[in-house]
Design a protein around this motif. Sequence first.
Motif, PDB file in Angstrom:
ATOM      1  N   THR A 193      -9.432  40.931 -48.220  1.00 48.12           N
ATOM      2  CA  THR A 193      -9.156  42.568 -48.624  1.00 48.12           C
ATOM      3  C   THR A 193     -10.148  43.402 -47.751  1.00 48.12           C
ATOM      4  OG1 THR A 193     -10.666  42.146 -50.472  1.00 48.12           O
ATOM      5  CG2 THR A 193      -8.425  41.753 -50.681  1.00 48.12           C
ATOM      6  N   GLN A 194     -11.168  42.963 -47.469  1.00 50.54           N
ATOM      7  CA  GLN A 194     -12.355  43.711 -46.796  1.00 50.54           C
ATOM      8  C   GLN A 194     -12.463  43.687 -45.319  1.00 50.54           C
ATOM      9  OE1 GLN A 194     -15.938  44.053 -49.362  1.00 50.54           O
ATOM     10  NE2 GLN A 194     -14.835  43.700 -51.026  1.00 50.54           N
ATOM     11  N   VAL A 195     -12.108  42.519 -44.939  1.00 52.49           N
ATOM     12  CA  VAL A 195     -12.649  42.146 -43.454  1.00 52.49           C
ATOM     13  C   VAL A 195     -11.353  41.718 -42.857  1.00 52.49           C
ATOM     14  CG1 VAL A 195     -13.736  40.758 -41.809  1.00 52.49           C
ATOM     15  CG2 VAL A 195     -14.756  41.055 -43.932  1.00 52.49           C
ATOM     16  N   ALA A 196     -10.373  40.769 -43.026  1.00 50.57           N
ATOM     17  CA  ALA A 196      -9.186  40.224 -42.144  1.00 50.57           C
ATOM     18  C   ALA A 196      -8.162  41.471 -42.628  1.00 50.57           C
ATOM     19  CB  ALA A 196      -8.686  39.156 -42.604  1.00 50.57           C
ATOM     20  N   GLY A 197      -7.843  41.965 -43.834  1.00 49.89           N
ATOM     21  CA  GLY A 197      -6.876  42.787 -44.160  1.00 49.89           C
ATOM     22  C   GLY A 197      -6.832  44.093 -43.179  1.00 49.89           C
TER      23      GLY A 197
END
Length: 283
Positions: A193-197
């Motif tokens: 949710t905070q890096v890959a997304g």
Amino acid sequence: MARLSRIAPWAGLLPFLAYLAIFLLVPTVTVIVGAFQGNGGFTLDNIKGLFEPATLAVMWRSVLLSGTSAVVGAVFGAFLAYLIVTQPATSAFRRVVTAVSGVLAQFGGVPLAFAFIATIGASGSITLAVRNVLGIDLFGSGWLYGLPGLILVYSYFQIPLMVIVFLPALDGLRPQWREAAVNLGASTRQYWTQVAGPMLLPAFLGATLLLFANAFAAYATAAVLVSQGAPILPLFIRAALTSEVVLGRQNFAFALAFEMVIVVAVVMTAYTLLVRRTSRWLR
């Protein structure tokens, strides 16, 4: 000799430039000019016709069909692409699914429409089997030949196309980024949710726009499934060209095609901008 050496690389592009001019530039210019022509002179009547209730209804159905099939293809295609990425690069699963996706993404038109008619049409093999065994009529009121059927059939080639387009973005996620997130105490959910997304979002949206443009311009499959009427824009253009509707306004088909060119151009411009943003971290 120096001048020839500078001209030689460009000379090799001449066949390609000629191809673009004949099959892209000339038809586009013809459509644009024809959209503003009528009765031998300049007119805006064809453009005004784009805002008539019947034309707006056709445009809405085209957008609904393209948008729905694009979202379905993007969601399921992204999930399938993620399953592929989790496998080793040399795994048989990855090679097979990627190869099959490449084939199915190009499987459209008349063969695809015939395959669905032969399978779940009024006398399709699965329709007859389910009707005889369970007493359920899958064909129902002929939904396959309407908007729901088109959405289903379009999703068939949208999903594998999404796999091909979105797979490079997933491959671009470096393992070091996840290791760094885990070392900093991030959970799997926080990583996605905070890096890959956020990194994948531009690529996902860009791929969805590409699927939208792909469905919006599709013609052959719908032409086979929908033999009467004009529920979407490409079929409406065919009807205008064959004088089945709007008699006396032959150039109205050019206006409809001009409308399609504008929509596809806007969508592809947005797709290019999103892909350019994604390429920053894929390098």
